[in-house]
Design a protein around this motif. Structure first.
Motif, PDB file in Angstrom:
ATOM      1  N   PRO A  82      52.808  34.180  29.205  1.00 12.05           N
ATOM      2  CA  PRO A  82      54.315  33.986  28.518  1.00 12.05           C
ATOM      3  C   PRO A  82      55.666  33.742  29.572  1.00 12.05           C
ATOM      4  N   ALA A  83      56.367  33.762  29.322  1.00 15.03           N
ATOM      5  CA  ALA A  83      57.723  34.018  30.044  1.00 15.03           C
ATOM      6  C   ALA A  83      58.400  35.386  29.811  1.00 15.03           C
ATOM      7  N   ALA A  84      57.974  36.322  28.647  1.00 13.15           N
ATOM      8  CA  ALA A  84      58.179  37.462  29.263  1.00 13.15           C
ATOM      9  C   ALA A  84      57.774  38.417  29.775  1.00 13.15           C
ATOM     10  N   LEU A  85      56.841  37.960  29.778  1.00 12.80           N
ATOM     11  CA  LEU A  85      55.193  38.765  30.680  1.00 12.80           C
ATOM     12  C   LEU A  85      55.716  38.470  32.070  1.00 12.80           C
ATOM     13  N   ALA A  86      55.851  37.306  32.597  1.00 19.23           N
ATOM     14  CA  ALA A  86      56.218  36.621  33.856  1.00 19.23           C
ATOM     15  C   ALA A  86      56.908  37.693  34.639  1.00 19.23           C
ATOM     16  N   GLU A  87      57.931  37.497  33.484  1.00 17.84           N
ATOM     17  CA  GLU A  87      59.540  37.934  34.201  1.00 17.84           C
ATOM     18  C   GLU A  87      59.325  39.951  34.261  1.00 17.84           C
ATOM     19  N   THR A  88      58.496  40.451  33.389  1.00 18.39           N
ATOM     20  CA  THR A  88      58.643  41.751  34.131  1.00 18.39           C
ATOM     21  C   THR A  88      57.210  42.617  35.092  1.00 18.39           C
ATOM     22  N   LEU A  89      56.646  41.368  35.739  1.00 19.33           N
ATOM     23  CA  LEU A  89      55.249  41.722  36.451  1.00 19.33           C
ATOM     24  C   LEU A  89      55.697  41.593  37.655  1.00 19.33           C
ATOM     25  N   ASN A  90      55.447  42.377  39.090  1.00 13.31           N
ATOM     26  CA  ASN A  90      55.754  42.177  40.241  1.00 13.31           C
ATOM     27  C   ASN A  90      54.806  41.708  41.051  1.00 13.31           C
ATOM     28  N   TRP A  91      54.746  40.034  41.780  1.00 14.59           N
ATOM     29  CA  TRP A  91      54.336  38.775  41.234  1.00 14.59           C
ATOM     30  C   TRP A  91      53.136  39.144  43.179  1.00 14.59           C
ATOM     31  N   SER A  92      54.342  39.853  43.987  1.00 11.36           N
ATOM     32  CA  SER A  92      53.722  39.924  45.297  1.00 11.36           C
ATOM     33  C   SER A  92      52.618  40.974  45.331  1.00 11.36           C
ATOM     34  N   THR A  93      52.180  41.563  43.716  1.00  8.54           N
ATOM     35  CA  THR A  93      51.545  42.621  43.783  1.00  8.54           C
ATOM     36  C   THR A  93      50.032  41.834  43.637  1.00  8.54           C
ATOM     37  N   LEU A  94      49.915  40.558  43.114  1.00  3.17           N
ATOM     38  CA  LEU A  94      48.738  40.447  42.599  1.00  3.17           C
ATOM     39  C   LEU A  94      47.187  40.210  43.553  1.00  3.17           C
ATOM     40  N   THR A  95      46.121  41.149  42.856  1.00  4.77           N
ATOM     41  CA  THR A  95      44.488  40.600  43.942  1.00  4.77           C
ATOM     42  C   THR A  95      43.651  39.919  42.980  1.00  4.77           C
ATOM     43  N   LEU A  96      42.327  40.122  43.766  1.00  5.73           N
ATOM     44  CA  LEU A  96      41.351  39.362  43.254  1.00  5.73           C
ATOM     45  C   LEU A  96      41.175  40.168  43.417  1.00  5.73           C
ATOM     46  N   CYS A  97      39.639  40.560  42.061  1.00  5.57           N
ATOM     47  CA  CYS A  97      39.152  41.702  42.217  1.00  5.57           C
ATOM     48  C   CYS A  97      38.057  41.095  42.256  1.00  5.57           C
ATOM     49  N   PRO A  98      36.876  42.084  42.623  1.00  6.58           N
ATOM     50  CA  PRO A  98      35.306  41.512  43.744  1.00  6.58           C
ATOM     51  C   PRO A  98      34.617  41.326  41.729  1.00  6.58           C
ATOM     52  N   GLY A  99      34.071  40.725  41.541  1.00  5.48           N
ATOM     53  CA  GLY A  99      32.182  40.524  40.536  1.00  5.48           C
ATOM     54  C   GLY A  99      33.278  39.348  40.254  1.00  5.48           C
ATOM     55  N   SER A 100      31.869  39.013  39.095  1.00  2.39           N
ATOM     56  CA  SER A 100      32.417  38.607  37.794  1.00  2.39           C
ATOM     57  C   SER A 100      31.471  38.834  37.050  1.00  2.39           C
ATOM     58  N   PHE A 101      31.651  38.701  35.562  1.00  5.66           N
ATOM     59  CA  PHE A 101      31.178  39.650  34.298  1.00  5.66           C
ATOM     60  C   PHE A 101      31.209  38.346  33.102  1.00  5.66           C
ATOM     61  N   VAL A 102      30.508  37.193  33.688  1.00  5.24           N
ATOM     62  CA  VAL A 102      29.411  36.333  32.645  1.00  5.24           C
ATOM     63  C   VAL A 102      28.174  36.737  32.375  1.00  5.24           C
TER      64      VAL A 102
END
Length: 208
Positions: free
Chosen positions: A38-58
């Motif tokens: 959602p656009a409202a969520l996208a605007e409130t996030l600091n996208w430069s901090t996006l990090t991939l977390c290790p592992g799978s949960f499936v």
């Protein structure tokens, strides 16, 4: 570079490898996630901090059907959000008894359990944004609402609604999107767009 990554993916589950090779890189995941949340969520996030977390949960038994990626990202004013990306490899929508929303709930609980183990003493949990990407031959037909799985008479639902577990997942159904929509989307990187177009056509085109 990216082309050598694509060329090296001749392995038993190429869809899984392709998704992880491309969307496992924050620079490609960022545009895709920004385009679909959602656009409202996208605007409130600091996208430069996006990090991939290790592992799978499936569940191990479902590894052939599902790939998953978990990302962590910070709110602009601090605090963490988790974005859980589940990729459906099925050629048709899941059977009615598959209960994808129920599987997603279990995966989210596993994510929170891991998070709590690493953040002991935390008084709250991070929100999880669940996203399902599907590239089958026919449009997705399952309800995206978790509470649709409950066997409750319609007449009694309003009375018990406050006590029912409720969440919805965001669906990215490539079978419903035209190539032009995918190319013109806000996914940002050319490789992310190419990947979604490839996934969409991999099931149908003989000259893929």
């Amino acid at each position: 570079g990216d082309m050598s990554t694509l060329e090296s993916l001749m392995i038993p589950n190429p869809h899984d490898a392709l998704v992880k090779a491309v969307f496992g890189k924050p620079e490609h995941a960022q545009g895709m996630l920004r385009a679909v949340v959602p656009a409202a969520l996208a605007e409130t996030l600091n996208w430069s901090t996006l990090t991939l977390c290790p592992g799978s949960f499936v569940d191990l038994a479902l590894m052939e059907q599902h790939s998953d990626l978990l990302y962590s990202i910070m709110w602009r004013d601090g605090g963490e959000v988790l974005v859980y990306f589940l990729f459906e490899h099925l050629s048709a929508p899941p059977k009615k008894d598959a209960l994808i929303a129920y599987r997603l709930l279990r995966y989210q609980v596993r994510i929170w359990e891991n998070w709590r183990a690493e953040h002991q003493g935390a008084k709250s949990l991070p929100m999880i944004m669940p996203i399902v990407m599907y590239h089958g031959l026919t449009p997705w037909s399952e309800s995206r609402l978790f509470d649709a799985v409950f066997d409750v008479p319609a007449s009694i639902r309003p009375a018990v609604a406050p006590y029912l577990m409720r969440f919805a997942y965001l669906l990215l159904d490539l079978s419903e999107m035209s190539d032009d929509e995918l190319r013109d989307s806000a996914m940002r990187t050319a490789l992310a767009k190419l990947t979604t177009v490839c996934l969409k056509h991999a099931r149908t085109s003989e000259d893929f």
